[in-house]
Design a protein around this motif. Structure first.
Motif, PDB file in Angstrom:
ATOM      1  N   ARG A 108       0.855   5.628  -2.108  1.00 24.68           N
ATOM      2  CA  ARG A 108       1.305   6.915  -1.564  1.00 24.68           C
ATOM      3  C   ARG A 108       2.475   7.456  -2.368  1.00 24.68           C
ATOM      4  O   ARG A 108       2.524   8.645  -2.700  1.00 24.68           O
TER       5      ARG A 108
ATOM      6  N   SER B 163       0.820  -1.217   0.000  1.00 24.99           N
ATOM      7  CA  SER B 163       0.000   0.000   0.000  1.00 24.99           C
ATOM      8  C   SER B 163       0.853   1.266   0.000  1.00 24.99           C
ATOM      9  O   SER B 163       0.393   2.325  -0.429  1.00 24.99           O
TER      10      SER B 163
ATOM     11  N   THR C  12      -6.982   0.159   4.980  1.00 26.06           N
ATOM     12  CA  THR C  12      -5.525   0.181   4.815  1.00 26.06           C
ATOM     13  C   THR C  12      -4.944   1.473   5.361  1.00 26.06           C
ATOM     14  O   THR C  12      -3.948   1.475   6.071  1.00 26.06           O
ATOM     15  N   ARG C  13      -5.581   2.579   5.038  1.00 28.13           N
ATOM     16  CA  ARG C  13      -5.089   3.873   5.523  1.00 28.13           C
ATOM     17  C   ARG C  13      -5.286   3.994   7.034  1.00 28.13           C
ATOM     18  O   ARG C  13      -4.415   4.468   7.757  1.00 28.13           O
TER      19      ARG C  13
END
Length: 191
Positions: free
Chosen positions: A42, A38, A144-145
């Motif tokens: 970003r 993930s 996920t964040r």
């Protein structure tokens, strides 16, 4: 040569795959890096200039090039494994699972990796397909964040670093997975 291809095309036993994963994790720890897929989202957003608008994306993305290369290797490796090393497209699942999926209305379970009645452009136009694909995708991204990383990052890298938040996240992933599998998914499949 044929023996090597036969070995590569079969699932590797735990005593081969496990030490290889440990070797990769040890190498990452040795060089001060953390593993997680993930993080690449970003990094890509930062490369595209999102750091000008959001503090989360304001960091030196050049330090994460290795992770982008790793993610590209996953995609390329998956392509090679699927098109050159997979002996059959048939998914080997038990008869009990096939029967249960047919009771939920899944057509021809096991004939492909994912049921086409759930994961296709046509199913996206249905309420069930929209909930499964769009709402499910949003929840995965949000989770996920919120959890500070994905399942691979926490379960492989975080646990290797003996991080308590990763242990809590992994326990939460398993509890959430069991909850959805036994309580929510049967409802969605019969909806």
């Amino acid at each position: 040569m044929r023996e090597i291809l036969d070995f590569i095309s079969q699932p590797w036993p735990w005593y081969v795959a496990g030490p290889l994963i440990a070797l990769v994790m040890f190498s990452l720890l040795l060089f001060g890096n953390n593993f997680g897929i993930s993080t690449n989202l970003r990094t890509m957003c930062t490369i595209l200039g999102a750091g000008k608008h959001c503090e989360l994306f304001d960091f030196n993305w050049r330090n994460q090039i290795w992770n982008l290369v790793f993610a590209a290797g996953l995609v390329i490796g998956g392509f090679i494994a699927h098109y050159f090393l997979t002996p059959s497209a048939e998914v080997n699942i038990s008869q009990e699972t096939i029967t249960e999926l047919q009771q939920y209305g899944i057509e021809d379970p096991g004939s492909s990796l994912v049921p086409q009645s759930l994961f296709s452009w046509e199913s996206l136009a249905t309420v069930r397909g929209f909930v499964m694909l769009v709402v499910g995708g949003f929840l995965i991204g949000f989770g996920t964040r919120y959890a500070g990383g994905c399942t691979s990052g926490h379960a492989i890298s975080g646990l290797s670093n003996l991080q308590l938040p990763s242990l809590i996240a992994v326990v939460g992933f398993f509890i959430g997975g069991l909850f959805v599998t036994y309580l929510i998914l049967p409802f969605l499949l019969t909806f």
